[in-house]
Design an enzyme around this catalytic site. Structure first.
Site, PDB file in Angstrom:
ATOM      1  N   ASN A  40      81.495  53.512 -30.341  1.00  0.00           N
ATOM      2  CA  ASN A  40      81.021  54.896 -30.269  1.00  0.00           C
ATOM      3  C   ASN A  40      81.024  55.423 -28.834  1.00  0.00           C
ATOM      4  OD1 ASN A  40      80.522  55.288 -33.024  1.00  0.00           O
ATOM      5  ND2 ASN A  40      78.558  54.211 -32.876  1.00  0.00           N
ATOM      6  N   THR A 124      78.253  46.129 -36.909  1.00  0.00           N
ATOM      7  CA  THR A 124      78.256  47.532 -37.335  1.00  0.00           C
ATOM      8  C   THR A 124      79.077  48.401 -36.385  1.00  0.00           C
ATOM      9  OG1 THR A 124      76.128  47.828 -36.214  1.00  0.00           O
ATOM     10  CG2 THR A 124      76.066  47.393 -38.590  1.00  0.00           C
ATOM     11  N   ASN A 166      85.576  52.137 -37.170  1.00  0.00           N
ATOM     12  CA  ASN A 166      85.366  50.783 -36.626  1.00  0.00           C
ATOM     13  C   ASN A 166      86.627  49.928 -36.737  1.00  0.00           C
ATOM     14  OD1 ASN A 166      82.715  51.327 -36.021  1.00  0.00           O
ATOM     15  ND2 ASN A 166      81.879  50.389 -37.879  1.00  0.00           N
TER      16      ASN A 166
HETATM   17  C1  BDR Z   1      81.141  53.995 -38.192  1.00  0.00           C
HETATM   18  O1  BDR Z   1      81.616  54.606 -36.993  1.00  0.00           O
HETATM   19  C2  BDR Z   1      80.561  54.837 -36.107  1.00  0.00           C
HETATM   20  O2  BDR Z   1      80.614  56.127 -35.567  1.00  0.00           O
HETATM   21  C3  BDR Z   1      79.288  54.587 -36.869  1.00  0.00           C
HETATM   22  O3  BDR Z   1      78.299  54.007 -36.030  1.00  0.00           O
HETATM   23  C4  BDR Z   1      79.695  53.650 -37.967  1.00  0.00           C
HETATM   24  O4  BDR Z   1      79.585  52.298 -37.572  1.00  0.00           O
HETATM   25  C5  BDR Z   1      81.412  54.928 -39.356  1.00  0.00           C
HETATM   26  O5  BDR Z   1      82.773  55.165 -39.494  1.00  0.00           O
HETATM   27 CA    CA Z   2      78.394  51.655 -35.537  1.00  0.00          CA
END
Ligand code: BDR
Ligand code: CA
Length: 314
Positions: A40, A124, A166
Protein backbone atom coordinates in the site's frame (compact mmCIF):
# COMPACT_ATOMS: atom_id res chain seq x y z
CA UNK A 1 -8.59 -23.29 24.89
CA UNK A 2 -5.79 -24.23 22.48
CA UNK A 3 -4.75 -21.09 20.71
CA UNK A 4 -3.59 -21.02 17.09
CA UNK A 5 -0.06 -19.60 16.84
CA UNK A 6 0.11 -17.05 14.03
CA UNK A 7 2.45 -14.55 12.40
CA UNK A 8 0.87 -11.40 10.96
CA UNK A 9 2.53 -10.03 7.81
CA UNK A 10 1.07 -6.94 6.17
CA UNK A 11 1.32 -3.51 4.57
CA UNK A 12 -1.02 -1.39 6.71
CA UNK A 13 -3.25 -0.06 5.21
CA UNK A 14 -6.67 0.50 6.79
CA UNK A 15 -7.94 -3.03 6.33
CA UNK A 16 -4.66 -4.60 7.48
CA UNK A 17 -4.95 -2.47 10.62
CA UNK A 18 -8.51 -3.64 11.26
CA UNK A 19 -7.45 -7.24 10.61
CA UNK A 20 -4.83 -6.85 13.33
CA UNK A 21 -7.32 -5.25 15.71
CA UNK A 22 -9.44 -8.38 15.21
CA UNK A 23 -6.52 -10.81 15.58
CA UNK A 24 -5.28 -9.14 18.76
CA UNK A 25 -8.76 -9.28 20.29
CA UNK A 26 -9.35 -12.95 19.42
CA UNK A 27 -8.73 -15.42 22.26
CA UNK A 28 -8.43 -18.20 19.66
CA UNK A 29 -5.24 -16.66 18.26
CA UNK A 30 -1.75 -16.35 19.69
CA UNK A 31 0.20 -13.70 17.75
CA UNK A 32 3.86 -14.71 17.85
CA UNK A 33 5.33 -12.01 15.60
CA UNK A 34 4.49 -9.23 13.17
CA UNK A 35 6.34 -8.54 9.92
CA UNK A 36 5.89 -5.74 7.43
CA UNK A 37 5.94 -5.66 3.66
CA UNK A 38 5.79 -2.96 1.01
CA UNK A 39 2.53 -2.65 -0.87
CA UNK A 40 0.00 0.00 0.00
CA UNK A 41 2.95 2.29 0.66
CA UNK A 42 6.75 2.10 0.86
CA UNK A 43 8.27 -0.24 3.42
CA UNK A 44 9.30 2.75 5.57
CA UNK A 45 5.71 3.96 5.78
CA UNK A 46 4.04 0.56 6.26
CA UNK A 47 6.56 -0.26 8.99
CA UNK A 48 5.98 3.03 10.80
CA UNK A 49 2.22 2.43 10.51
CA UNK A 50 2.70 -1.06 11.92
CA UNK A 51 4.53 0.28 14.96
CA UNK A 52 1.83 2.90 15.56
CA UNK A 53 -1.02 0.36 15.18
CA UNK A 54 0.68 -2.09 17.56
CA UNK A 55 1.25 0.71 20.06
CA UNK A 56 -2.43 1.71 19.85
CA UNK A 57 -3.72 -1.83 20.37
CA UNK A 58 -1.10 -2.88 22.91
CA UNK A 59 0.37 -5.61 20.72
CA UNK A 60 3.98 -6.01 21.81
CA UNK A 61 5.49 -9.00 20.06
CA UNK A 62 8.72 -9.19 18.02
CA UNK A 63 8.18 -7.01 14.95
CA UNK A 64 10.46 -6.80 11.93
CA UNK A 65 10.71 -4.82 8.74
CA UNK A 66 10.41 -6.63 5.42
CA UNK A 67 11.98 -6.18 2.00
CA UNK A 68 11.79 -2.79 0.36
CA UNK A 69 10.67 -4.14 -3.00
CA UNK A 70 8.96 -7.15 -4.57
CA UNK A 71 11.06 -10.13 -5.70
CA UNK A 72 11.16 -9.19 -9.38
CA UNK A 73 8.59 -6.53 -10.27
CA UNK A 74 8.87 -2.81 -9.56
CA UNK A 75 6.89 -1.63 -6.50
CA UNK A 76 3.33 -0.35 -6.93
CA UNK A 77 1.75 1.70 -4.14
CA UNK A 78 -1.89 2.63 -3.45
CA UNK A 79 -2.09 6.23 -2.13
CA UNK A 80 -5.48 6.70 -3.82
CA UNK A 81 -6.93 4.08 -1.47
CA UNK A 82 -4.95 4.51 1.75
CA UNK A 83 -3.54 8.06 1.46
CA UNK A 84 0.01 9.40 1.35
CA UNK A 85 0.92 7.92 4.74
CA UNK A 86 -0.58 4.56 3.78
CA UNK A 87 -2.90 4.97 6.77
CA UNK A 88 -4.45 8.43 6.49
CA UNK A 89 -7.23 9.51 8.85
CA UNK A 90 -7.10 9.57 12.63
CA UNK A 91 -4.03 10.59 14.62
CA UNK A 92 -2.13 7.61 16.02
CA UNK A 93 0.29 7.31 18.95
CA UNK A 94 3.99 7.37 18.23
CA UNK A 95 5.65 3.93 18.48
CA UNK A 96 6.43 2.85 22.05
CA UNK A 97 8.69 -0.05 21.03
CA UNK A 98 11.59 -0.79 18.66
CA UNK A 99 11.75 -3.21 15.80
CA UNK A 100 13.85 -6.30 16.36
CA UNK A 101 17.27 -6.04 14.65
CA UNK A 102 16.56 -8.68 12.02
CA UNK A 103 14.74 -8.90 8.72
CA UNK A 104 11.17 -10.13 8.35
CA UNK A 105 12.48 -13.36 6.85
CA UNK A 106 14.85 -13.89 9.78
CA UNK A 107 12.07 -13.22 12.28
CA UNK A 108 9.68 -15.62 10.57
CA UNK A 109 12.41 -18.29 10.55
CA UNK A 110 13.31 -17.71 14.23
CA UNK A 111 9.67 -17.82 15.30
CA UNK A 112 9.11 -21.12 13.51
CA UNK A 113 12.35 -22.63 14.82
CA UNK A 114 11.37 -21.77 18.38
CA UNK A 115 7.78 -22.96 18.10
CA UNK A 116 6.82 -26.43 19.38
CA UNK A 117 3.97 -26.61 16.91
CA UNK A 118 3.45 -25.52 13.29
CA UNK A 119 2.55 -21.86 12.92
CA UNK A 120 -0.08 -20.26 10.67
CA UNK A 121 1.04 -17.34 8.51
CA UNK A 122 -1.47 -14.55 7.87
CA UNK A 123 -0.22 -12.33 5.05
CA UNK A 124 -2.47 -9.41 4.14
CA UNK A 125 -0.18 -7.66 1.67
CA UNK A 126 1.97 -8.77 -1.26
CA UNK A 127 3.53 -12.17 -0.59
CA UNK A 128 7.15 -10.98 -0.89
CA UNK A 129 8.31 -11.88 2.62
CA UNK A 130 6.57 -15.24 2.62
CA UNK A 131 8.13 -16.27 -0.69
CA UNK A 132 11.55 -14.94 0.34
CA UNK A 133 11.26 -16.97 3.54
CA UNK A 134 10.34 -20.15 1.62
CA UNK A 135 13.33 -19.66 -0.70
CA UNK A 136 15.74 -19.01 2.18
CA UNK A 137 14.42 -21.70 4.55
CA UNK A 138 13.01 -24.72 2.72
CA UNK A 139 13.85 -26.78 5.82
CA UNK A 140 11.23 -24.86 7.80
CA UNK A 141 8.33 -25.44 5.41
CA UNK A 142 6.96 -28.21 7.59
CA UNK A 143 6.74 -25.74 10.48
CA UNK A 144 4.15 -23.71 8.52
CA UNK A 145 0.74 -25.16 9.32
CA UNK A 146 -1.13 -23.12 6.71
CA UNK A 147 -1.24 -19.72 5.08
CA UNK A 148 -4.44 -17.71 5.44
CA UNK A 149 -3.94 -14.89 2.97
CA UNK A 150 -5.79 -11.95 1.52
CA UNK A 151 -5.06 -11.84 -2.17
CA UNK A 152 -6.31 -12.62 -5.63
CA UNK A 153 -9.77 -13.33 -6.86
CA UNK A 154 -10.84 -16.18 -9.09
CA UNK A 155 -13.54 -14.12 -10.83
CA UNK A 156 -12.16 -10.59 -11.24
CA UNK A 157 -9.46 -8.14 -10.21
CA UNK A 158 -9.44 -4.70 -8.65
CA UNK A 159 -6.16 -3.18 -9.86
CA UNK A 160 -6.59 -4.51 -13.37
CA UNK A 161 -9.66 -6.36 -14.66
CA UNK A 162 -7.77 -9.62 -14.03
CA UNK A 163 -5.57 -8.91 -11.00
CA UNK A 164 -6.05 -8.06 -7.37
CA UNK A 165 -3.56 -5.56 -5.87
CA UNK A 166 -1.58 -7.84 -3.50
CA UNK A 167 -0.95 -10.46 -6.17
CA UNK A 168 -0.24 -7.93 -8.92
CA UNK A 169 2.42 -6.19 -6.82
CA UNK A 170 4.44 -9.40 -6.48
CA UNK A 171 3.14 -12.14 -8.76
CA UNK A 172 6.39 -14.11 -8.65
CA UNK A 173 6.13 -14.29 -4.88
CA UNK A 174 2.49 -15.35 -5.10
CA UNK A 175 3.41 -18.10 -7.56
CA UNK A 176 6.01 -19.47 -5.14
CA UNK A 177 3.48 -19.45 -2.31
CA UNK A 178 0.68 -21.11 -4.29
CA UNK A 179 3.11 -23.76 -5.58
CA UNK A 180 4.63 -24.39 -2.14
CA UNK A 181 2.38 -27.27 -1.19
CA UNK A 182 1.50 -25.52 2.09
CA UNK A 183 -2.29 -25.51 2.71
CA UNK A 184 -3.69 -22.14 1.67
CA UNK A 185 -6.87 -20.37 2.66
CA UNK A 186 -7.48 -17.69 0.06
CA UNK A 187 -9.55 -14.68 1.06
CA UNK A 188 -9.67 -13.08 -2.37
CA UNK A 189 -11.99 -10.51 -3.86
CA UNK A 190 -14.62 -13.22 -4.43
CA UNK A 191 -15.40 -12.95 -0.74
CA UNK A 192 -13.84 -9.68 0.39
CA UNK A 193 -15.96 -7.58 -1.99
CA UNK A 194 -18.93 -9.02 -0.05
CA UNK A 195 -17.35 -8.30 3.34
CA UNK A 196 -18.80 -4.81 3.39
CA UNK A 197 -18.85 -2.94 6.68
CA UNK A 198 -21.62 -0.38 6.38
CA UNK A 199 -21.98 3.11 7.87
CA UNK A 200 -24.37 1.85 10.57
CA UNK A 201 -21.68 -0.64 11.63
CA UNK A 202 -19.18 2.22 11.88
CA UNK A 203 -21.56 3.88 14.35
CA UNK A 204 -21.90 0.69 16.43
CA UNK A 205 -18.12 0.63 16.71
CA UNK A 206 -17.78 4.38 17.35
CA UNK A 207 -20.41 4.19 20.13
CA UNK A 208 -18.16 1.84 22.12
CA UNK A 209 -16.10 4.96 22.73
CA UNK A 210 -12.86 3.24 23.67
CA UNK A 211 -9.60 4.56 22.15
CA UNK A 212 -9.23 1.68 19.67
CA UNK A 213 -12.90 1.63 18.63
CA UNK A 214 -12.83 5.37 17.98
CA UNK A 215 -9.81 4.98 15.68
CA UNK A 216 -11.31 1.94 13.91
CA UNK A 217 -14.47 3.95 13.19
CA UNK A 218 -12.36 6.75 11.71
CA UNK A 219 -10.32 4.30 9.63
CA UNK A 220 -13.62 2.98 8.29
CA UNK A 221 -14.79 6.55 7.55
CA UNK A 222 -11.61 7.17 5.57
CA UNK A 223 -11.65 3.84 3.74
CA UNK A 224 -15.34 4.23 2.89
CA UNK A 225 -14.83 7.73 1.48
CA UNK A 226 -12.73 6.23 -1.32
CA UNK A 227 -15.12 3.34 -1.94
CA UNK A 228 -18.30 5.41 -1.85
CA UNK A 229 -17.07 7.31 -4.92
CA UNK A 230 -17.08 3.94 -6.68
CA UNK A 231 -20.65 3.20 -5.62
CA UNK A 232 -19.97 0.83 -2.70
CA UNK A 233 -22.55 0.53 0.09
CA UNK A 234 -19.84 -0.05 2.65
CA UNK A 235 -16.11 -0.47 3.13
CA UNK A 236 -14.74 -3.84 1.97
CA UNK A 237 -12.52 -4.77 4.89
CA UNK A 238 -10.61 -7.27 2.76
CA UNK A 239 -7.77 -8.20 5.10
CA UNK A 240 -9.92 -8.95 8.14
CA UNK A 241 -11.46 -11.88 6.22
CA UNK A 242 -8.09 -13.69 6.29
CA UNK A 243 -8.14 -13.47 10.10
CA UNK A 244 -11.86 -14.26 10.44
CA UNK A 245 -11.36 -17.41 8.34
CA UNK A 246 -9.22 -18.85 11.14
CA UNK A 247 -11.66 -18.20 13.95
CA UNK A 248 -15.08 -18.38 12.27
CA UNK A 249 -14.82 -20.47 9.10
CA UNK A 250 -18.47 -21.48 9.61
CA UNK A 251 -19.63 -18.02 8.45
CA UNK A 252 -17.94 -18.56 5.07
CA UNK A 253 -18.37 -20.70 1.97
CA UNK A 254 -15.10 -22.25 0.87
CA UNK A 255 -14.27 -24.23 -2.23
CA UNK A 256 -11.27 -26.48 -2.72
CA UNK A 257 -9.65 -25.41 -5.99
CA UNK A 258 -6.36 -25.60 -7.83
CA UNK A 259 -5.17 -22.01 -8.28
CA UNK A 260 -2.33 -20.86 -10.52
CA UNK A 261 -0.77 -17.40 -10.62
CA UNK A 262 -0.12 -15.63 -13.94
CA UNK A 263 3.20 -13.77 -13.75
CA UNK A 264 3.24 -12.33 -17.27
CA UNK A 265 0.96 -11.12 -20.01
CA UNK A 266 -0.46 -7.89 -21.42
CA UNK A 267 -3.81 -8.27 -19.67
CA UNK A 268 -3.56 -10.99 -17.05
CA UNK A 269 -0.35 -10.40 -15.06
CA UNK A 270 -1.18 -11.10 -11.41
CA UNK A 271 -4.35 -13.06 -12.11
CA UNK A 272 -5.20 -16.02 -9.89
CA UNK A 273 -6.61 -18.62 -12.26
CA UNK A 274 -8.77 -21.33 -10.68
CA UNK A 275 -9.49 -24.71 -12.20
CA UNK A 276 -13.24 -24.97 -11.56
CA UNK A 277 -13.84 -27.92 -13.89
CA UNK A 278 -10.75 -29.92 -12.98
CA UNK A 279 -9.29 -29.68 -16.47
CA UNK A 280 -5.69 -29.62 -15.18
CA UNK A 281 -6.15 -32.84 -13.26
CA UNK A 282 -4.26 -31.19 -10.39
CA UNK A 283 -5.28 -31.57 -6.78
CA UNK A 284 -6.64 -28.41 -5.12
CA UNK A 285 -3.95 -26.24 -3.52
CA UNK A 286 -6.26 -23.72 -1.86
CA UNK A 287 -9.50 -23.33 0.02
CA UNK A 288 -10.93 -20.40 -1.89
CA UNK A 289 -13.47 -18.42 0.10
CA UNK A 290 -16.41 -17.54 -2.14
CA UNK A 291 -18.98 -16.13 0.28
CA UNK A 292 -19.52 -14.80 3.80
CA UNK A 293 -22.37 -14.06 6.19
CA UNK A 294 -21.89 -10.28 6.08
CA UNK A 295 -23.89 -9.57 9.23
CA UNK A 296 -21.92 -12.14 11.23
CA UNK A 297 -18.66 -10.65 9.93
CA UNK A 298 -19.77 -7.15 10.95
CA UNK A 299 -20.75 -8.46 14.40
CA UNK A 300 -17.32 -10.05 14.73
CA UNK A 301 -15.60 -6.70 14.15
CA UNK A 302 -17.92 -4.97 16.63
CA UNK A 303 -17.18 -7.66 19.24
CA UNK A 304 -13.45 -7.29 18.57
CA UNK A 305 -13.67 -3.54 19.15
CA UNK A 306 -15.40 -4.25 22.49
CA UNK A 307 -12.31 -6.12 23.66
CA UNK A 308 -10.57 -2.74 23.92
CA UNK A 309 -13.15 -1.55 26.47
CA UNK A 310 -11.13 -3.73 28.80
CA UNK A 311 -14.28 -5.65 29.71
CA UNK A 312 -13.75 -8.72 27.55
CA UNK A 313 -11.22 -11.21 28.86
CA UNK A 314 -8.85 -12.81 26.37
C1 BDR B 1 -5.77 -5.45 -0.79
O1 BDR B 1 -5.01 -4.35 -1.29
C2 BDR B 1 -4.73 -3.44 -0.26
O2 BDR B 1 -4.98 -2.12 -0.67
C3 BDR B 1 -5.57 -3.84 0.92
O3 BDR B 1 -4.89 -3.60 2.14
C4 BDR B 1 -5.83 -5.30 0.71
O4 BDR B 1 -4.82 -6.10 1.30
C5 BDR B 1 -7.11 -5.47 -1.49
O5 BDR B 1 -6.95 -5.63 -2.86
CA1 CA C 1 -3.21 -5.16 2.88
Amino acid sequence: MTRIPIILDGDPGHDDAIAWVLANASPELDIKAVTTCCGNQTIEKTTYNTQRICTLIGLHVPTAKGRSCPLVSAPIIAPTVHGESGLDGPALPEPDFDLVPMTAVELIAKTLQESDEPVTLVPTGPLTNIAAFLIAHPELKSKVKQISLMGGGVQFGNWTPAAEFNILVDPEAAKIVFESGIPIIMAGLDVTEKALIKPYDFERIRALNNPVAKVVAEWLDFFYQFHTQLGYEGAPVHDAVAVAALIHPEIMDMRDLYVQVETEGDFCKGATVADFLGVTGKAPNAKVIMGIDRDAFADLLVEAAKYYNGEVAK
